[in-house]
Motif scaffolding. Structure first.
Motif, PDB file in Angstrom:
ATOM      1  N   LEU A   1       0.610  -1.186   0.446  1.00 41.06           N
ATOM      2  CA  LEU A   1       0.186  -0.424  -0.614  1.00 41.06           C
ATOM      3  C   LEU A   1       0.507   0.767   0.272  1.00 41.06           C
ATOM      4  CD1 LEU A   1      -2.990   1.643   0.276  1.00 41.06           C
ATOM      5  CD2 LEU A   1      -2.818   0.771   2.899  1.00 41.06           C
ATOM      6  N   ALA A   2       1.778   1.272   0.869  1.00 34.06           N
ATOM      7  CA  ALA A   2       2.911   2.049   0.891  1.00 34.06           C
ATOM      8  C   ALA A   2       3.112   2.814  -0.931  1.00 34.06           C
ATOM      9  CB  ALA A   2       4.090   1.868   1.959  1.00 34.06           C
ATOM     10  N   GLU A   3       3.805   1.322  -1.777  1.00 32.40           N
ATOM     11  CA  GLU A   3       3.714   1.432  -2.706  1.00 32.40           C
ATOM     12  C   GLU A   3       3.294   2.047  -3.674  1.00 32.40           C
ATOM     13  OE1 GLU A   3       7.556   1.596  -3.487  1.00 32.40           O
ATOM     14  OE2 GLU A   3       7.884   0.960  -1.800  1.00 32.40           O
ATOM     15  N   LEU A   4       2.251   1.220  -3.570  1.00 26.73           N
ATOM     16  CA  LEU A   4       1.042   2.154  -4.146  1.00 26.73           C
ATOM     17  C   LEU A   4       0.394   4.405  -4.450  1.00 26.73           C
ATOM     18  CD1 LEU A   4      -1.679   1.458  -6.052  1.00 26.73           C
ATOM     19  CD2 LEU A   4      -2.910   1.349  -3.934  1.00 26.73           C
ATOM     20  N   SER A   5       0.681   4.061  -2.315  1.00 28.85           N
ATOM     21  CA  SER A   5       1.108   5.756  -2.104  1.00 28.85           C
ATOM     22  C   SER A   5       1.675   6.774  -2.817  1.00 28.85           C
ATOM     23  CB  SER A   5       0.646   5.741  -0.828  1.00 28.85           C
ATOM     24  OG  SER A   5      -0.877   5.713  -0.545  1.00 28.85           O
ATOM     25  N   LYS A   6       2.724   6.053  -3.271  1.00 29.12           N
ATOM     26  CA  LYS A   6       4.152   6.746  -3.551  1.00 29.12           C
ATOM     27  C   LYS A   6       3.786   6.811  -5.066  1.00 29.12           C
ATOM     28  CE  LYS A   6       7.595   4.898  -1.812  1.00 29.12           C
ATOM     29  NZ  LYS A   6       8.951   4.612  -1.132  1.00 29.12           N
ATOM     30  N   GLU A   7       3.815   5.388  -5.991  1.00 27.73           N
ATOM     31  CA  GLU A   7       3.193   5.904  -7.064  1.00 27.73           C
ATOM     32  C   GLU A   7       1.849   6.837  -7.527  1.00 27.73           C
ATOM     33  OE1 GLU A   7       2.030   1.728  -8.730  1.00 27.73           O
ATOM     34  OE2 GLU A   7       1.145   3.089 -10.287  1.00 27.73           O
ATOM     35  N   THR A   8       1.117   7.003  -6.824  1.00 28.26           N
ATOM     36  CA  THR A   8      -0.255   7.800  -6.968  1.00 28.26           C
ATOM     37  C   THR A   8      -0.648   8.475  -6.224  1.00 28.26           C
ATOM     38  OG1 THR A   8      -1.517   6.552  -5.412  1.00 28.26           O
ATOM     39  CG2 THR A   8      -1.706   5.306  -7.424  1.00 28.26           C
ATOM     40  N   GLY A   9       0.343   8.814  -5.506  1.00 33.35           N
ATOM     41  CA  GLY A   9      -0.011   9.935  -4.596  1.00 33.35           C
ATOM     42  C   GLY A   9      -0.943  10.247  -3.827  1.00 33.35           C
ATOM     43  N   PHE A  10      -1.722   9.302  -3.054  1.00 34.17           N
ATOM     44  CA  PHE A  10      -2.598   8.932  -2.597  1.00 34.17           C
ATOM     45  C   PHE A  10      -2.627   8.541  -0.578  1.00 34.17           C
ATOM     46  CE2 PHE A  10      -5.122   9.613  -6.823  1.00 34.17           C
ATOM     47  CZ  PHE A  10      -7.044   9.814  -6.024  1.00 34.17           C
ATOM     48  N   TYR A  11      -3.037   9.529  -0.454  1.00 34.62           N
ATOM     49  CA  TYR A  11      -2.436   8.687   0.867  1.00 34.62           C
ATOM     50  C   TYR A  11      -3.823   8.513   1.680  1.00 34.62           C
ATOM     51  CZ  TYR A  11       2.122   9.375  -0.106  1.00 34.62           C
ATOM     52  OH  TYR A  11       3.424   9.868  -1.032  1.00 34.62           O
ATOM     53  N   PRO A  12      -3.907   7.440   2.071  1.00 35.42           N
ATOM     54  CA  PRO A  12      -5.373   7.027   3.308  1.00 35.42           C
ATOM     55  C   PRO A  12      -4.922   7.536   4.084  1.00 35.42           C
ATOM     56  CG  PRO A  12      -4.586   5.395   1.850  1.00 35.42           C
ATOM     57  CD  PRO A  12      -4.101   6.566   1.521  1.00 35.42           C
ATOM     58  N   ASP A  13      -6.301   7.475   5.067  1.00 34.60           N
ATOM     59  CA  ASP A  13      -6.131   7.630   6.447  1.00 34.60           C
ATOM     60  C   ASP A  13      -6.073   5.810   7.408  1.00 34.60           C
ATOM     61  OD1 ASP A  13      -6.226   9.530   7.068  1.00 34.60           O
ATOM     62  OD2 ASP A  13      -7.656   9.639   8.304  1.00 34.60           O
ATOM     63  N   ILE A  14      -5.089   5.272   7.348  1.00 31.92           N
ATOM     64  CA  ILE A  14      -4.712   4.229   7.811  1.00 31.92           C
ATOM     65  C   ILE A  14      -4.395   3.564   9.343  1.00 31.92           C
ATOM     66  CG2 ILE A  14      -3.356   2.126   7.681  1.00 31.92           C
ATOM     67  CD1 ILE A  14      -2.576   3.358   5.244  1.00 31.92           C
ATOM     68  N   SER A  15      -5.372   2.617   9.378  1.00 30.51           N
ATOM     69  CA  SER A  15      -5.424   2.339  11.392  1.00 30.51           C
ATOM     70  C   SER A  15      -5.307   0.469  10.967  1.00 30.51           C
ATOM     71  CB  SER A  15      -6.104   2.662  12.294  1.00 30.51           C
ATOM     72  OG  SER A  15      -7.211   2.122  12.110  1.00 30.51           O
ATOM     73  N   PHE A  16      -3.942  -0.126  11.975  1.00 30.76           N
ATOM     74  CA  PHE A  16      -3.943  -1.641  11.685  1.00 30.76           C
ATOM     75  C   PHE A  16      -3.155  -1.761  13.414  1.00 30.76           C
ATOM     76  CE2 PHE A  16       0.840  -1.245  12.116  1.00 30.76           C
ATOM     77  CZ  PHE A  16       1.439   0.135  11.327  1.00 30.76           C
ATOM     78  N   GLY A  17      -3.143  -3.261  13.786  1.00 24.68           N
ATOM     79  CA  GLY A  17      -2.561  -3.515  14.452  1.00 24.68           C
ATOM     80  C   GLY A  17      -1.841  -4.985  14.245  1.00 24.68           C
ATOM     81  N   LYS A  18      -1.552  -5.668  14.649  1.00 27.90           N
ATOM     82  CA  LYS A  18      -0.906  -7.118  14.425  1.00 27.90           C
ATOM     83  C   LYS A  18      -1.471  -7.509  13.505  1.00 27.90           C
ATOM     84  CE  LYS A  18       1.420 -11.171  16.404  1.00 27.90           C
ATOM     85  NZ  LYS A  18       1.534 -11.794  17.630  1.00 27.90           N
ATOM     86  N   THR A  19      -2.795  -7.982  12.727  1.00 35.16           N
ATOM     87  CA  THR A  19      -3.684  -8.650  12.144  1.00 35.16           C
ATOM     88  C   THR A  19      -4.987  -7.995  11.273  1.00 35.16           C
ATOM     89  OG1 THR A  19      -5.006  -9.631  13.826  1.00 35.16           O
ATOM     90  CG2 THR A  19      -3.089 -10.405  13.180  1.00 35.16           C
ATOM     91  N   TYR A  20      -4.841  -6.311  11.377  1.00 37.06           N
ATOM     92  CA  TYR A  20      -6.229  -6.270  10.304  1.00 37.06           C
ATOM     93  C   TYR A  20      -5.074  -4.500   9.884  1.00 37.06           C
ATOM     94  CZ  TYR A  20      -6.685  -2.943  15.109  1.00 37.06           C
ATOM     95  OH  TYR A  20      -6.104  -2.472  14.865  1.00 37.06           O
ATOM     96  N   ALA A  21      -6.077  -4.033   9.130  1.00 36.13           N
ATOM     97  CA  ALA A  21      -5.636  -2.671   8.772  1.00 36.13           C
ATOM     98  C   ALA A  21      -6.994  -2.090   8.283  1.00 36.13           C
ATOM     99  CB  ALA A  21      -5.017  -2.632   7.236  1.00 36.13           C
ATOM    100  N   ASN A  22      -7.714  -1.167   8.911  1.00 33.69           N
ATOM    101  CA  ASN A  22      -8.438  -0.881   8.621  1.00 33.69           C
ATOM    102  C   ASN A  22      -7.698   0.968   7.510  1.00 33.69           C
ATOM    103  OD1 ASN A  22     -10.819  -1.755   9.867  1.00 33.69           O
ATOM    104  ND2 ASN A  22      -9.581  -1.208  11.601  1.00 33.69           N
ATOM    105  N   VAL A  23      -8.044   0.792   6.571  1.00 29.40           N
ATOM    106  CA  VAL A  23      -8.046   1.859   5.167  1.00 29.40           C
ATOM    107  C   VAL A  23      -9.209   2.568   4.757  1.00 29.40           C
ATOM    108  CG1 VAL A  23      -6.758   2.892   2.915  1.00 29.40           C
ATOM    109  CG2 VAL A  23      -6.778   0.316   3.895  1.00 29.40           C
ATOM    110  N   THR A  24      -8.982   4.084   4.980  1.00 33.65           N
ATOM    111  CA  THR A  24     -10.145   5.095   4.954  1.00 33.65           C
ATOM    112  C   THR A  24      -9.391   5.914   4.104  1.00 33.65           C
ATOM    113  OG1 THR A  24     -11.097   4.992   7.368  1.00 33.65           O
ATOM    114  CG2 THR A  24     -12.075   6.812   5.723  1.00 33.65           C
ATOM    115  N   ILE A  25     -10.556   5.846   2.814  1.00 29.71           N
ATOM    116  CA  ILE A  25     -10.159   6.918   1.702  1.00 29.71           C
ATOM    117  C   ILE A  25     -10.573   8.411   1.709  1.00 29.71           C
ATOM    118  CG2 ILE A  25      -9.964   7.446  -0.399  1.00 29.71           C
ATOM    119  CD1 ILE A  25      -9.698   4.848  -0.975  1.00 29.71           C
ATOM    120  N   HIS A  26     -10.337   9.581   1.998  1.00 31.05           N
ATOM    121  CA  HIS A  26     -12.098  10.350   2.591  1.00 31.05           C
ATOM    122  C   HIS A  26     -11.699  11.287   1.147  1.00 31.05           C
ATOM    123  CE1 HIS A  26     -11.897  10.312   6.791  1.00 31.05           C
ATOM    124  NE2 HIS A  26     -10.180   9.918   7.379  1.00 31.05           N
TER     125      HIS A  26
END
Lengths: 91, 91
Positions: free
Chosen positions: A39-64
């Protein structure tokens, strides 16, 4: 663009404030990290930086929505591309 | 252990539910990524996986108490070690 331009598989489309949200679950921390790295690579490529929250076994992605407060075709396209980061068979 | 074992520079100690929280701000996405990568290494080393939320230029880190619902000395020590991941002069 498909007929259902305002939906993306697995994502919830919220209003007020407008955003797209998806929770991704993983079997272990390695799976979570792998997803976040891609996802970090995709953000660098596209310039989109969603809000991300994560723990050991999950990630929540929010595109505002941006300043216009309305989600754009580019926001939906980004969500679709995030889906492609998952390993085959799901997270 | 210092006299103030229940405080860590820059962190807020909340109760109900018990957790330690700190927001880190960065000048750019590279700074954020660098911090998250270091934090991931620390998690692998220690087995502590805090909840993390981040965007382009910030990261919020929350260390939750485990099953005992009380923060342990190890939780505070982890918070101290997270502080050492910052570049000299702050984020």
């Amino acid at each position: 663009m498909s007929d259902s331009a305002k939906t993306v598989d697995g994502w919830t489309h919220n209003e007020r404030p407008a955003n797209l949200h998806r929770r991704f679950a993983f079997n272990d921390y390695a799976g979570t990290r792998n997803f976040l790295d891609r996802l970090a690579e995709l953000s660098k490529e596209t310039g989109f930086y969603p809000d991300i929250s994560f723990g050991k076994t999950y990630a929540n992605v929010t595109i505002h929505a941006g300043d216009t407060k309305t989600l754009t075709a580019a926001d939906f396209e980004f969500a679709r591309r995030v889906n492609t980061l998952l390993p085959a068979g799901g997270g």
